[in-house]
Motif scaffolding. Structure first.
Motif, mmCIF file in Angstrom:
data_model
loop_
_atom_site.group_PDB
_atom_site.id
_atom_site.type_symbol
_atom_site.label_atom_id
_atom_site.label_comp_id
_atom_site.label_asym_id
_atom_site.label_seq_id
_atom_site.Cartn_x
_atom_site.Cartn_y
_atom_site.Cartn_z
ATOM 1 N N LEU A 75 -13.122 16.791 9.172
ATOM 2 C CA LEU A 75 -14.462 16.405 9.581
ATOM 3 C C LEU A 75 -15.457 16.806 8.502
ATOM 4 C CD1 LEU A 75 -14.365 17.745 13.263
ATOM 5 C CD2 LEU A 75 -14.473 15.319 12.624
ATOM 6 N N GLU A 76 -16.606 16.119 8.491
ATOM 7 C CA GLU A 76 -17.710 16.508 7.625
ATOM 8 C C GLU A 76 -18.928 16.779 8.493
ATOM 9 O OE1 GLU A 76 -18.343 14.090 4.213
ATOM 10 O OE2 GLU A 76 -16.225 14.140 3.628
ATOM 11 N N TYR A 77 -19.663 17.810 8.113
ATOM 12 C CA TYR A 77 -20.788 18.298 8.925
ATOM 13 C C TYR A 77 -22.005 18.498 8.040
ATOM 14 C CZ TYR A 77 -23.377 22.504 10.616
ATOM 15 O OH TYR A 77 -24.341 23.429 10.934
ATOM 16 N N GLU A 78 -23.076 17.798 8.395
ATOM 17 C CA GLU A 78 -24.360 18.001 7.725
ATOM 18 C C GLU A 78 -25.293 18.709 8.694
ATOM 19 O OE1 GLU A 78 -27.767 15.474 5.305
ATOM 20 O OE2 GLU A 78 -26.645 14.486 6.899
ATOM 21 N N PHE A 79 -25.847 19.828 8.240
ATOM 22 C CA PHE A 79 -26.801 20.563 9.066
ATOM 23 C C PHE A 79 -28.218 20.207 8.650
ATOM 24 C CE2 PHE A 79 -29.610 24.338 9.436
ATOM 25 C CZ PHE A 79 -29.734 24.322 10.818
ATOM 26 N N VAL A 80 -29.069 19.973 9.648
ATOM 27 C CA VAL A 80 -30.477 19.680 9.392
ATOM 28 C C VAL A 80 -31.323 20.586 10.276
ATOM 29 C CG1 VAL A 80 -32.290 17.937 9.331
ATOM 30 C CG2 VAL A 80 -29.909 17.263 8.888
ATOM 31 N N GLN A 81 -32.205 21.346 9.651
ATOM 32 C CA GLN A 81 -33.182 22.148 10.386
ATOM 33 C C GLN A 81 -34.469 21.351 10.474
ATOM 34 O OE1 GLN A 81 -33.015 25.831 11.468
ATOM 35 N NE2 GLN A 81 -34.664 24.899 12.667
ATOM 36 N N VAL A 82 -34.899 21.045 11.709
ATOM 37 C CA VAL A 82 -36.216 20.446 11.894
ATOM 38 C C VAL A 82 -37.203 21.608 11.936
ATOM 39 C CG1 VAL A 82 -37.692 19.057 13.388
ATOM 40 C CG2 VAL A 82 -35.278 18.447 13.098
ATOM 41 N N VAL A 107 -13.326 21.764 8.548
ATOM 42 C CA VAL A 107 -14.626 21.100 8.474
ATOM 43 C C VAL A 107 -15.223 21.296 7.081
ATOM 44 C CG1 VAL A 107 -16.967 20.970 9.422
ATOM 45 C CG2 VAL A 107 -15.020 21.479 10.938
ATOM 46 N N PHE A 108 -15.606 20.206 6.450
ATOM 47 C CA PHE A 108 -16.307 20.266 5.172
ATOM 48 C C PHE A 108 -17.801 20.331 5.445
ATOM 49 C CE2 PHE A 108 -18.412 18.078 1.545
ATOM 50 C CZ PHE A 108 -18.081 18.988 0.553
ATOM 51 N N MET A 109 -18.430 21.407 4.992
ATOM 52 C CA MET A 109 -19.860 21.621 5.216
ATOM 53 C C MET A 109 -20.636 21.022 4.048
ATOM 54 S SD MET A 109 -19.672 25.500 6.757
ATOM 55 C CE MET A 109 -18.688 26.112 5.377
ATOM 56 N N ILE A 110 -21.281 19.896 4.303
ATOM 57 C CA ILE A 110 -21.927 19.123 3.242
ATOM 58 C C ILE A 110 -22.994 19.937 2.525
ATOM 59 C CG2 ILE A 110 -23.405 17.114 2.823
ATOM 60 C CD1 ILE A 110 -21.881 15.683 5.081
ATOM 61 N N ASN A 111 -23.769 20.713 3.273
ATOM 62 C CA ASN A 111 -24.897 21.430 2.676
ATOM 63 C C ASN A 111 -24.468 22.356 1.553
ATOM 64 O OD1 ASN A 111 -25.455 20.632 5.493
ATOM 65 N ND2 ASN A 111 -27.506 21.405 5.069
ATOM 66 N N SER A 112 -23.340 23.026 1.722
ATOM 67 C CA SER A 112 -22.892 24.003 0.724
ATOM 68 C C SER A 112 -21.638 23.554 -0.007
ATOM 69 C CB SER A 112 -22.618 25.355 1.394
ATOM 70 O OG SER A 112 -21.600 25.215 2.372
ATOM 71 N N GLU A 113 -21.117 22.375 0.348
ATOM 72 C CA GLU A 113 -19.896 21.851 -0.260
ATOM 73 C C GLU A 113 -18.762 22.874 -0.168
ATOM 74 O OE1 GLU A 113 -20.842 20.513 -4.191
ATOM 75 O OE2 GLU A 113 -21.871 18.719 -3.451
ATOM 76 N N SER A 114 -18.597 23.430 1.029
ATOM 77 C CA SER A 114 -17.533 24.405 1.268
ATOM 78 C C SER A 114 -16.831 24.065 2.580
ATOM 79 C CB SER A 114 -18.099 25.829 1.302
ATOM 80 O OG SER A 114 -19.143 25.938 2.241
ATOM 81 N N LEU A 115 -15.747 24.789 2.844
ATOM 82 C CA LEU A 115 -14.877 24.469 3.975
ATOM 83 C C LEU A 115 -14.842 25.594 4.999
ATOM 84 C CD1 LEU A 115 -11.950 23.049 1.851
ATOM 85 C CD2 LEU A 115 -13.259 21.690 3.484
ATOM 86 N N CYS A 116 -14.578 25.219 6.246
ATOM 87 C CA CYS A 116 -14.370 26.202 7.297
ATOM 88 C C CYS A 116 -13.272 25.696 8.226
ATOM 89 C CB CYS A 116 -15.653 26.431 8.092
ATOM 90 S SG CYS A 116 -15.506 27.782 9.303
ATOM 91 N N LYS A 117 -12.309 26.566 8.487
ATOM 92 C CA LYS A 117 -11.244 26.249 9.439
ATOM 93 C C LYS A 117 -11.712 26.693 10.824
ATOM 94 C CE LYS A 117 -7.162 27.225 8.011
ATOM 95 N NZ LYS A 117 -5.989 28.057 7.609
ATOM 96 N N VAL A 118 -11.781 25.746 11.771
ATOM 97 C CA VAL A 118 -12.331 26.012 13.095
ATOM 98 C C VAL A 118 -11.240 25.818 14.146
ATOM 99 C CG1 VAL A 118 -14.090 25.378 14.788
ATOM 100 C CG2 VAL A 118 -14.603 25.246 12.342
ATOM 101 N N ARG A 119 -11.075 26.825 15.010
ATOM 102 C CA ARG A 119 -10.068 26.764 16.071
ATOM 103 C C ARG A 119 -10.748 26.862 17.426
ATOM 104 N NH1 ARG A 119 -6.119 31.414 13.459
ATOM 105 N NH2 ARG A 119 -5.383 30.195 11.664
ATOM 106 N N VAL A 120 -10.419 25.920 18.323
ATOM 107 C CA VAL A 120 -10.992 25.929 19.669
ATOM 108 C C VAL A 120 -9.877 25.922 20.704
ATOM 109 C CG1 VAL A 120 -13.051 24.718 18.858
ATOM 110 C CG2 VAL A 120 -11.158 23.406 19.828
ATOM 111 N N SER A 121 -10.206 26.380 21.907
ATOM 112 C CA SER A 121 -9.225 26.457 22.990
ATOM 113 C C SER A 121 -9.097 25.095 23.676
ATOM 114 C CB SER A 121 -9.649 27.511 24.013
ATOM 115 O OG SER A 121 -9.730 28.786 23.422
ATOM 116 N N THR A 122 -7.883 24.574 23.701
ATOM 117 C CA THR A 122 -7.631 23.280 24.344
ATOM 118 C C THR A 122 -6.346 23.332 25.172
ATOM 119 O OG1 THR A 122 -6.612 22.558 22.258
ATOM 120 C CG2 THR A 122 -8.892 21.849 22.676
ATOM 121 N N PRO A 123 -6.314 24.128 26.243
ATOM 122 C CA PRO A 123 -5.103 24.195 27.086
ATOM 123 C C PRO A 123 -4.795 22.837 27.686
ATOM 124 C CG PRO A 123 -6.986 25.225 28.174
ATOM 125 C CD PRO A 123 -7.419 24.954 26.764
ATOM 126 N N ASN A 124 -3.525 22.486 27.658
ATOM 127 C CA ASN A 124 -3.078 21.184 28.151
ATOM 128 C C ASN A 124 -3.763 20.035 27.424
ATOM 129 O OD1 ASN A 124 -1.413 22.387 30.213
ATOM 130 N ND2 ASN A 124 -3.286 22.755 31.397
#
Length: 364
Positions: free
Chosen positions: A77-84, A125-142
């Motif tokens: 995934l790619e993620y762009e963060f925007v602060q309003v 996840v590729f973080m567009i703002n800093s051009e760096s990566l983060c491995k994200v783990r979420v709980s998805t039972p079943n």
């Protein structure tokens, strides 16, 4: 009829934001920002109440995550963060947000962008703002995402399912180096500071050097006009020194006052974002502050309290709402340690989904 754009609102960590599929927004940045500002502020872009939009009248609730599938070989995934920017009718992309990041994979699963696994779903996840990566783990039972669990983070009521965020390659991601000035201590306006970037540009300042305790409430510091004037003068000069250029219209670097810990952490923090004090502390700001506490010779050396003979890799940073645990693995032995990995545990919860309705006089 008002113009409608699909969205979700998700609490990510101790922040809250609007999440969009990038395909639902224009590619042109100027047109996209008009929509994001209208979504948050409605017809009152400079109204700090954001009464005509979905913003929550606070920098922590005036955030946007834009998500797309990645074409990169090393990311899903790619993620762009925007602060309003609250009350200013403009946006800022000079930073990441680790809290909003916590909702990126949940958004992708909720909207069917990617499939889930059982019992854990992990995506990079590729973080567009800093051009760096983060491995994200979420709980998805079943194979279904759940927000229920026993993980708690200060600044958020109750408990939730843990979301593990392991950052990769964030050192110097925005400024070009962990110590972008090349020094462990710089003196700006006669005040010793340490300028750092381990995922977030931060200027560390001992609260006592500014005649403050570092234990004041966020409101007390936010209302301290004399202090804010001094901090802004330092911030503007630090921006050039940190390779950020003119930061007068940017929300970085984060000015962070530090003081000795009071509740078992390694340091107490008060973080400006950039002119109001954070009710807690940003995730990547916390990672950078913790790193500064571990580098000998910084302004934090006489303030931070590091566990004696500590062999673990998790450090507590104290903030106005409690504390945050930061996982750090440093390669020891060098004068300036190499950060091998950095991580945090966050939580998230989907709050609403539907369509943003934009003011028809502007968009119809």
């Amino acid at each position: 009829m008002q113009k409608a754009i699909p969205y979700m609102q998700i609490r990510g960590g101790s922040s809250k934001g609007l999440y969009f599929n990038a395909a639902a927004l224009p590619q042109n940045t100027e047109e996209k920002d008009r929509i994001l500002i209208a979504a948050m502020c409605g017809r009152g872009p400079t109204d700090i109440r954001q009464i005509d939009g979905l913003g929550g009248a606070d920098p922590l609730t005036s955030k946007v995550g834009i998500v797309s599938l990645s074409k990169r070989d090393d990311a899903d995934l790619e993620y762009e963060f925007v602060q309003v920017v609250l009350g200013e009718g403009k946006t800022d992309r000079t930073q990441n947000c680790g809290n909003i990041l916590a909702g990126i994979v949940p958004f992708a699963l909720e909207t069917g962008m990617l499939p889930s696994q059982d019992p854990i779903t992990e995506y990079r996840v590729f973080m567009i703002n800093s051009e760096s990566l983060c491995k994200v783990r979420v709980s998805t039972p079943n194979g279904k995402i759940t927000y229920a669990g026993d993980a708690s983070i200060d600044g958020v009521p109750g408990t939730s399912a843990p979301i593990s965020c392991l950052y990769e390659g964030i050192t110097g991601a925005i400024c070009g180096a962990l110590l972008p000035t090349g020094n462990k201590i710089d003196v700006i306006d006669d005040i010793p500071v340490t300028c750092l970037d381990n995922g977030m540009p931060v200027v560390l300042i001992r609260a006592e050097d500014l005649g403050r305790s570092g234990y004041e409430s966020p409101n007390e510091l936010s209302d301290d006009l004399e202090l804010k004037k001094r901090l802004e003068s330092i911030r503007l000069k630090a921006g050039h020194m940190m390779n950020l250029g003119d930061v007068s219209e940017k929300v970085v670097p984060k000015m962070t006052l530090i003081a000795p810990p009071r509740a078992g952490g390694i340091v107490t923090t008060r973080s400006f974002i950039p002119h109001r004090v954070h009710a807690a502390v940003g995730v990547l700001a916390a990672v950078t502050v913790a790193t500064g506490c571990l580098v000998p010779g910084t302004v934090a050396e006489t303030v931070a309290v590091l566990p004696e003979n500590y062999k673990g890799d998790s450090y507590l940073l104290e903030h106005p709402s409690g504390n945050i645990a930061v996982s750090l693995e440093l390669e020891a032995g060098a004068d300036i340690p190499v950060v091998k990995s950095a991580g945090v545990i966050r939580t998230a919860r989907a709050l609403s989904r539907g369509e943003i309705l934009l003011p028809e006089e502007d968009y119809v």
